[in-house]
Design a protein around this motif. Structure first.
Motif, mmCIF file in Angstrom:
data_model
loop_
_atom_site.group_PDB
_atom_site.id
_atom_site.type_symbol
_atom_site.label_atom_id
_atom_site.label_comp_id
_atom_site.label_asym_id
_atom_site.label_seq_id
_atom_site.Cartn_x
_atom_site.Cartn_y
_atom_site.Cartn_z
ATOM 1 N N PHE A 5 -21.328 2.298 -12.625
ATOM 2 C CA PHE A 5 -21.330 0.840 -12.593
ATOM 3 C C PHE A 5 -21.031 0.409 -14.029
ATOM 4 C CE2 PHE A 5 -23.941 2.274 -9.159
ATOM 5 C CZ PHE A 5 -23.693 1.391 -8.112
ATOM 6 N N VAL A 6 -19.778 0.105 -14.320
ATOM 7 C CA VAL A 6 -19.345 -0.196 -15.684
ATOM 8 C C VAL A 6 -19.433 -1.712 -15.880
ATOM 9 C CG1 VAL A 6 -17.555 0.173 -17.408
ATOM 10 C CG2 VAL A 6 -17.798 1.803 -15.519
ATOM 11 N N VAL A 7 -20.363 -2.133 -16.734
ATOM 12 C CA VAL A 7 -20.719 -3.541 -16.899
ATOM 13 C C VAL A 7 -20.307 -4.035 -18.288
ATOM 14 C CG1 VAL A 7 -22.645 -5.188 -16.843
ATOM 15 C CG2 VAL A 7 -22.778 -3.070 -15.487
ATOM 16 N N ALA A 8 -19.653 -5.188 -18.346
ATOM 17 C CA ALA A 8 -19.370 -5.835 -19.628
ATOM 18 C C ALA A 8 -20.622 -6.576 -20.087
ATOM 19 C CB ALA A 8 -18.207 -6.808 -19.478
ATOM 20 N N PRO A 135 -15.891 -5.741 -22.698
ATOM 21 C CA PRO A 135 -14.772 -6.031 -21.798
ATOM 22 C C PRO A 135 -13.553 -5.142 -22.030
ATOM 23 C CG PRO A 135 -15.811 -8.073 -22.445
ATOM 24 C CD PRO A 135 -16.458 -6.974 -23.269
ATOM 25 N N ALA A 136 -13.204 -4.875 -23.286
ATOM 26 C CA ALA A 136 -12.042 -4.017 -23.563
ATOM 27 C C ALA A 136 -12.248 -2.603 -23.020
ATOM 28 C CB ALA A 136 -11.747 -3.977 -25.054
ATOM 29 N N VAL A 137 -13.463 -2.101 -23.107
ATOM 30 C CA VAL A 137 -13.757 -0.748 -22.599
ATOM 31 C C VAL A 137 -13.729 -0.745 -21.074
ATOM 32 C CG1 VAL A 137 -15.464 1.121 -22.572
ATOM 33 C CG2 VAL A 137 -15.045 -0.167 -24.690
ATOM 34 N N VAL A 138 -14.226 -1.811 -20.446
ATOM 35 C CA VAL A 138 -14.151 -1.914 -18.983
ATOM 36 C C VAL A 138 -12.689 -1.951 -18.542
ATOM 37 C CG1 VAL A 138 -14.781 -3.292 -16.952
ATOM 38 C CG2 VAL A 138 -16.389 -3.083 -18.863
ATOM 39 N N ARG A 139 -11.856 -2.699 -19.264
ATOM 40 C CA ARG A 139 -10.415 -2.720 -18.968
ATOM 41 C C ARG A 139 -9.816 -1.326 -19.079
ATOM 42 N NH1 ARG A 139 -7.879 -7.600 -22.580
ATOM 43 N NH2 ARG A 139 -8.564 -9.324 -21.254
ATOM 44 N N ALA A 140 -10.143 -0.641 -20.172
ATOM 45 C CA ALA A 140 -9.603 0.704 -20.391
ATOM 46 C C ALA A 140 -10.047 1.660 -19.280
ATOM 47 C CB ALA A 140 -10.034 1.229 -21.759
ATOM 48 N N ALA A 141 -11.296 1.572 -18.854
ATOM 49 C CA ALA A 141 -11.780 2.427 -17.763
ATOM 50 C C ALA A 141 -11.019 2.141 -16.478
ATOM 51 C CB ALA A 141 -13.283 2.220 -17.555
ATOM 52 N N THR A 142 -10.705 0.873 -16.239
ATOM 53 C CA THR A 142 -9.942 0.492 -15.051
ATOM 54 C C THR A 142 -8.539 1.082 -15.112
ATOM 55 O OG1 THR A 142 -11.219 -1.556 -14.870
ATOM 56 C CG2 THR A 142 -9.104 -1.486 -13.725
ATOM 57 N N VAL A 143 -7.894 0.955 -16.263
ATOM 58 C CA VAL A 143 -6.547 1.512 -16.445
ATOM 59 C C VAL A 143 -6.571 3.023 -16.226
ATOM 60 C CG1 VAL A 143 -4.744 1.937 -18.187
ATOM 61 C CG2 VAL A 143 -5.725 -0.354 -17.929
ATOM 62 N N ARG A 154 -3.637 -5.495 -20.420
ATOM 63 C CA ARG A 154 -3.789 -6.945 -20.542
ATOM 64 C C ARG A 154 -3.813 -7.656 -19.190
ATOM 65 N NH1 ARG A 154 -5.468 -6.897 -25.335
ATOM 66 N NH2 ARG A 154 -4.094 -6.046 -26.883
ATOM 67 N N ARG A 155 -3.480 -6.960 -18.132
ATOM 68 C CA ARG A 155 -3.486 -7.558 -16.793
ATOM 69 C C ARG A 155 -4.824 -7.411 -16.083
ATOM 70 N NH1 ARG A 155 2.327 -7.374 -14.183
ATOM 71 N NH2 ARG A 155 3.467 -7.954 -16.048
ATOM 72 N N VAL A 156 -5.763 -6.783 -16.736
ATOM 73 C CA VAL A 156 -7.114 -6.631 -16.198
ATOM 74 C C VAL A 156 -7.993 -7.656 -16.904
ATOM 75 C CG1 VAL A 156 -9.057 -5.060 -15.861
ATOM 76 C CG2 VAL A 156 -6.717 -4.165 -15.810
ATOM 77 N N ASP A 157 -8.515 -8.608 -16.160
ATOM 78 C CA ASP A 157 -9.330 -9.676 -16.731
ATOM 79 C C ASP A 157 -10.809 -9.328 -16.551
ATOM 80 O OD1 ASP A 157 -10.169 -12.076 -17.805
ATOM 81 O OD2 ASP A 157 -9.751 -13.240 -15.993
ATOM 82 N N ASP A 162 -19.139 -8.901 -15.931
ATOM 83 C CA ASP A 162 -18.298 -8.390 -14.842
ATOM 84 C C ASP A 162 -18.529 -6.892 -14.726
ATOM 85 O OD1 ASP A 162 -17.201 -10.810 -14.150
ATOM 86 O OD2 ASP A 162 -15.297 -10.473 -15.172
ATOM 87 N N VAL A 163 -18.359 -6.379 -13.522
ATOM 88 C CA VAL A 163 -18.646 -4.981 -13.226
ATOM 89 C C VAL A 163 -17.461 -4.358 -12.501
ATOM 90 C CG1 VAL A 163 -20.159 -3.399 -11.957
ATOM 91 C CG2 VAL A 163 -21.078 -5.514 -12.897
ATOM 92 N N VAL A 164 -17.161 -3.124 -12.861
ATOM 93 C CA VAL A 164 -16.218 -2.322 -12.102
ATOM 94 C C VAL A 164 -16.972 -1.074 -11.665
ATOM 95 C CG1 VAL A 164 -14.115 -0.923 -12.226
ATOM 96 C CG2 VAL A 164 -14.181 -3.179 -13.297
ATOM 97 N N ARG A 165 -16.900 -0.787 -10.381
ATOM 98 C CA ARG A 165 -17.528 0.433 -9.865
ATOM 99 C C ARG A 165 -16.473 1.523 -9.777
ATOM 100 N NH1 ARG A 165 -21.111 -1.145 -4.617
ATOM 101 N NH2 ARG A 165 -22.078 -3.021 -5.465
ATOM 102 N N LEU A 166 -16.832 2.691 -10.269
ATOM 103 C CA LEU A 166 -15.962 3.862 -10.154
ATOM 104 C C LEU A 166 -16.728 4.947 -9.412
ATOM 105 C CD1 LEU A 166 -14.488 4.029 -13.776
ATOM 106 C CD2 LEU A 166 -13.514 2.926 -11.763
ATOM 107 N N TYR A 167 -16.093 5.510 -8.411
ATOM 108 C CA TYR A 167 -16.684 6.594 -7.624
ATOM 109 C C TYR A 167 -15.825 7.824 -7.782
ATOM 110 C CZ TYR A 167 -19.052 2.816 -5.126
ATOM 111 O OH TYR A 167 -19.811 1.726 -4.801
#
Length: 182
Positions: A5-8, A135-143, A154-157, A162-167
């Motif tokens: 659970f990657v949280v900004a 936020p920049a690290v959450v973007r990088a994890a998403t990429v 830059r297309r990841v806001d 905000d949270v991104v879940r990675l499984y």
């Protein structure tokens, strides 16, 4: 399967004023945001070393392991500067060229490599890990999870809390966008 659970982190004065961040605490707005937060149940918490990330995870009432790989993007001499105070040509280069670091700090490509290395080490079996970072690290994890090109960064806001879940695990992450209920 590992669940991240990657949280900004919560808002700071820099996020409220469109400034490049330095190591600062969360703001009054950030504390109000945290008061409306539904925190996930996790097995352990990990966070970036900067004060705003530590403040955020402490507001969750949980101890956290500090991991320097989750640190903020190094903005070099732009640290604390308002976006409008940065020379226009340098800012344009940084916003359009992921390998550029006109501020003397870390490039977006460098950040993505660092976060990708961290993600590759996250294979603890079936574990839920809360990660509080920037936020920049959450973007990088998403990429990284999407195996997308650095130009897509830059297309990841990503905004405060905000949270991104990675499984999954190294090389096989599945992304599930999410936002904590507020």
């Amino acid at each position: 399967m590992t669940r991240l659970f990657v949280v900004a982190h919560a808002s700071t004065h820099a996020t409220e004023q469109a400034r490049f961040p330095c190591d600062e605490p969360i703001s009054d707005r950030g504390r109000r945001e945290l008061g409306r937060l539904a925190v996930p149940v996790v097995d352990r918490w990990v966070c970036a070393p900067e004060r705003r990330a530590v403040d955020t995870v402490h507001a969750f009432g949980a101890p956290a392991e500090i991991d320097s790989a989750l640190r903020e993007l190094d903005y070099g001499r732009w640290c604390g500067a308002a976006m409008g105070d940065v020379p226009e040509g340098e800012l344009a280069m940084w916003l359009t060229e992921p390998a550029a670091a006109p501020h003397g700090g870390e490039s977006v490509e460098d950040l993505i490599r660092r976060v990708g290395t961290w993600l590759a080490a996250q294979d603890d079996g079936y574990e839920r890990v809360g990660v509080v970072t920037h936020p920049a690290v959450v973007r990088a994890a998403t990429v990284c999870a999407l195996d997308a090109p650095a130009a897509s960064f830059r297309r990841v806001d990503v905004g405060p809390l905000d949270v991104v879940r990675l499984y999954g695990g190294p090389g096989r992450w599945t992304l599930r966008p999410n936002r904590f209920a507020r």
